[in-house]
Design a protein around this motif. Structure first.
Motif, PDB file in Angstrom:
ATOM      1  N   GLU A  81       0.824  -1.211   0.000  1.00  0.00           N
ATOM      2  CA  GLU A  81       0.000   0.000   0.000  1.00  0.00           C
ATOM      3  C   GLU A  81       0.858   1.262   0.000  1.00  0.00           C
ATOM      4  O   GLU A  81       0.555   2.237  -0.700  1.00  0.00           O
ATOM      5  N   THR A  82       1.927   1.246   0.776  1.00  0.00           N
ATOM      6  CA  THR A  82       2.836   2.397   0.803  1.00  0.00           C
ATOM      7  C   THR A  82       3.445   2.645  -0.575  1.00  0.00           C
ATOM      8  O   THR A  82       3.514   3.792  -1.051  1.00  0.00           O
ATOM      9  N   LEU A  83       3.873   1.584  -1.233  1.00  0.00           N
ATOM     10  CA  LEU A  83       4.460   1.713  -2.561  1.00  0.00           C
ATOM     11  C   LEU A  83       3.431   2.178  -3.595  1.00  0.00           C
ATOM     12  O   LEU A  83       3.764   2.907  -4.542  1.00  0.00           O
ATOM     13  N   PHE A  84       2.189   1.770  -3.411  1.00  0.00           N
ATOM     14  CA  PHE A  84       1.149   2.085  -4.395  1.00  0.00           C
ATOM     15  C   PHE A  84       0.700   3.547  -4.332  1.00  0.00           C
ATOM     16  O   PHE A  84       0.140   4.067  -5.300  1.00  0.00           O
ATOM     17  N   GLY A  86       2.176   6.289  -4.622  1.00  0.00           N
ATOM     18  CA  GLY A  86       2.713   7.140  -5.676  1.00  0.00           C
ATOM     19  C   GLY A  86       1.858   7.078  -6.936  1.00  0.00           C
ATOM     20  O   GLY A  86       1.524   8.112  -7.543  1.00  0.00           O
ATOM     21  N   ILE A  87       1.480   5.855  -7.345  1.00  0.00           N
ATOM     22  CA  ILE A  87       0.613   5.688  -8.516  1.00  0.00           C
ATOM     23  C   ILE A  87      -0.762   6.298  -8.234  1.00  0.00           C
ATOM     24  O   ILE A  87      -1.343   6.978  -9.096  1.00  0.00           O
ATOM     25  N   ALA A  88      -1.275   6.073  -7.046  1.00  0.00           N
ATOM     26  CA  ALA A  88      -2.598   6.588  -6.693  1.00  0.00           C
ATOM     27  C   ALA A  88      -2.633   8.111  -6.773  1.00  0.00           C
ATOM     28  O   ALA A  88      -3.603   8.698  -7.268  1.00  0.00           O
ATOM     29  N   GLU A  89      -1.600   8.765  -6.304  1.00  0.00           N
ATOM     30  CA  GLU A  89      -1.549  10.233  -6.358  1.00  0.00           C
ATOM     31  C   GLU A  89      -1.446  10.722  -7.794  1.00  0.00           C
ATOM     32  O   GLU A  89      -2.074  11.722  -8.172  1.00  0.00           O
ATOM     33  N   MET A  93      -6.492   8.685  -7.521  1.00  0.00           N
ATOM     34  CA  MET A  93      -7.332   7.513  -7.281  1.00  0.00           C
ATOM     35  C   MET A  93      -7.965   7.493  -5.898  1.00  0.00           C
ATOM     36  O   MET A  93      -7.342   7.881  -4.911  1.00  0.00           O
ATOM     37  N   ASN A  94      -9.194   7.021  -5.852  1.00  0.00           N
ATOM     38  CA  ASN A  94      -9.750   6.451  -4.629  1.00  0.00           C
ATOM     39  C   ASN A  94      -9.518   4.955  -4.756  1.00  0.00           C
ATOM     40  O   ASN A  94      -9.885   4.354  -5.771  1.00  0.00           O
ATOM     41  N   TRP A  95      -8.931   4.332  -3.753  1.00  0.00           N
ATOM     42  CA  TRP A  95      -8.514   2.946  -3.936  1.00  0.00           C
ATOM     43  C   TRP A  95      -8.475   2.218  -2.597  1.00  0.00           C
ATOM     44  O   TRP A  95      -8.410   2.832  -1.529  1.00  0.00           O
ATOM     45  N   ARG A  96      -8.536   0.890  -2.698  1.00  0.00           N
ATOM     46  CA  ARG A  96      -8.338   0.067  -1.502  1.00  0.00           C
ATOM     47  C   ARG A  96      -7.945  -1.348  -1.891  1.00  0.00           C
ATOM     48  O   ARG A  96      -8.442  -1.879  -2.877  1.00  0.00           O
ATOM     49  N   PHE A  97      -7.036  -1.927  -1.137  1.00  0.00           N
ATOM     50  CA  PHE A  97      -6.699  -3.342  -1.229  1.00  0.00           C
ATOM     51  C   PHE A  97      -7.504  -4.088  -0.169  1.00  0.00           C
ATOM     52  O   PHE A  97      -7.756  -3.563   0.917  1.00  0.00           O
TER      53      PHE A  97
END
Length: 300
Positions: A81-84, A86-89, A93-97
Motif C-alpha cells: 500500500e505504501t508503494l502504491f 505514488g501511482i494513486a496520487e 485515485m480512490n482505492w483500496r486493497f
C-alpha cells in the motif's frame, strides 16, 4: 459454528490464502491499467480477474476491480500500500486493497418479518454466505428462538419514540464492541437516525419491499395494489439520510395482475426480497460494489 461450515470455511481459506482484491475509481485517462498491472507484476502478483468501466470515454470516471494471487500478500499488504500511493496520487485515485481471507463481520437487524433473516442464515449455514455473524439485533423478541440455537447472540433492544436515541446508542456500542464491518437491515422496520448512519457510512445495506423509486416508505404493497401495478419488486440499497434513496445495489421484479390482492403481493414479494438481499450482500462481501455519487458500479 457447525462442522460443515468449518470445513467450507477452512477450504476457502486454504484455497484463497494468497488472493487479494484492488478496487479503484479515478478520473479517466490513458495509462491507468498499464500502471496498475505493471505495479502488481512487480510485486509478484498474478491477475486472475479484472473488470473495468468508464462512465464517459471523454473525461469520465474510470472504475477498476482486480483480483490477484500474490504469495504472502497479507503479510506485506502495508508495504505494498505504501508503494502504491505514488501511482494513486498520479492518477488521483480512490482505492483500496482487500485480502480475500479477511472475512467481513456482519450484524443483522430484524423486526417481526422472518423471511429475509431465514434466507441469510440458511445461506450462511450452507457456507454460501462467507461472513462472520457475531450478533443479531432486534426491536422485538420474535426471532430469538430461531437465532439462539445457532449460537449467535441475540440482542433485544426495544425502540420507542421517546427512547429511540438511547436505543440507537446501545446498538452503536454493540456494533463497535463486535468490530462490525457491515450492517444488514433484514426487514428492520425502523428509520435510522442521521447520527447512526454517519457512524457506518456505506456499511449499512437495506432491503426495501418495492421496486424503487416507486413506493418509497411505508406500506408499498398496499399502495401498489391501490395503483393497480402489473409489476412489483424489491430493492437492496445502501442506507443514507434520505429515506430509501441510497445507492441501489440490486433489484428484481415479478409480474402480477388484477387478481392479486395486497396479501398476494406480500407473499410474492417476500420471495423477491430475500433473494435480492442475499445477492446484494454477497456482492458487497466480495468487494464487487463501488459507490459513485448516488449510484453503484457492480462488477457481478
Amino acid at each position: 459454528m457447525h462442522t460443515f461450515q468449518q470445513q467450507r470455511r477452512q477450504a476457502f481459506l486454504q484455497k484463497y490464502q494468497h488472493r487479494a482484491r484492488l478496487l479503484i475509481s479515478c478520473p479517466d485517462q490513458p495509462g491507468i491499467v498499464a500502471a496498475v498491472t505493471s505495479f502488481l507484476y512487480e510485486q509478484g502478483a498474478n491477475i486472475v480477474e479484472s473488470s473495468q468501466y468508464t462512465t464517459d470515454p471523454k473525461g469520465g470516471t474510470f472504475f477498476l476491480r482486480i483480483e490477484f494471487d500474490c504469495p504472502e500478500f497479507a503479510a506485506k499488504k502495508e508495504r505494498v500500500e505504501t508503494l502504491f500511493r505514488g501511482i494513486a496520487e498520479t492518477f488521483q485515485m480512490n482505492w483500496r486493497f482487500h485480502v480475500h481471507t479477511d472475512i467481513k463481520r456482519v450484524a443483522i437487524f430484524v423486526s417481526k418479518e422472518e423471511h429475509c433473516l431465514l434466507e441469510l442464515l440458511s445461506e450462511w449455514q450452507a457456507g454460501e454466505l462467507l461472513a462472520d455473524i457475531p450478533l443479531i439485533i432486534s426491536n422485538h423478541e420474535h426471532m430469538k428462538s430461531i437465532v439462539e440455537p445457532l449460537g449467535i447472540p441475540y440482542y433485544h433492544i426495544p425502540v420507542t419514540k421517546e427512547k429511540k436515541e438511547e436505543a440507537e446508542q446501545q446498538q452503536i456500542s454493540l456494533l463497535k464492541q463486535y468490530n462490525i464491518d457491515t450492517v444488514v437491515l433484514a426487514r428492520y422496520m425502523q428509520i435510522l437516525s442521521s447520527k447512526f448512519v454517519a457512524e457506518f457510512p456505506a456499511q449499512i445495506i437495506n432491503i426495501h419491499h418495492s421496486f424503487l423509486p416507486a413506493f418509497v416508505g411505508a406500506r408499498p404493497y398496499e399502495r401498489a395494489y391501490e395503483r393497480g401495478v402489473k409489476l412489483i419488486g424489491a430493492t437492496s440499497h445502501y442506507v443514507t439520510d434520505d429515506l430509501d434513496e441510497g445507492p441501489i445495489i440490486e433489484q428484481d421484479v415479478a409480474r402480477v395482475d388484477h387478481r392479486h390482492h395486497p396479501e398476494d403481493l406480500k407473499r410474492i414479494g417476500r420471495i423477491i426480497e430475500k433473494t435480492v438481499l442475499v445477492r446484494a450482500l454477497k456482492w458487497h462481501l466480495e468487494d464487487r460494489v463501488i459507490i459513485h455519487q448516488n449510484k453503484t458500479i457492480v462488477f457481478s
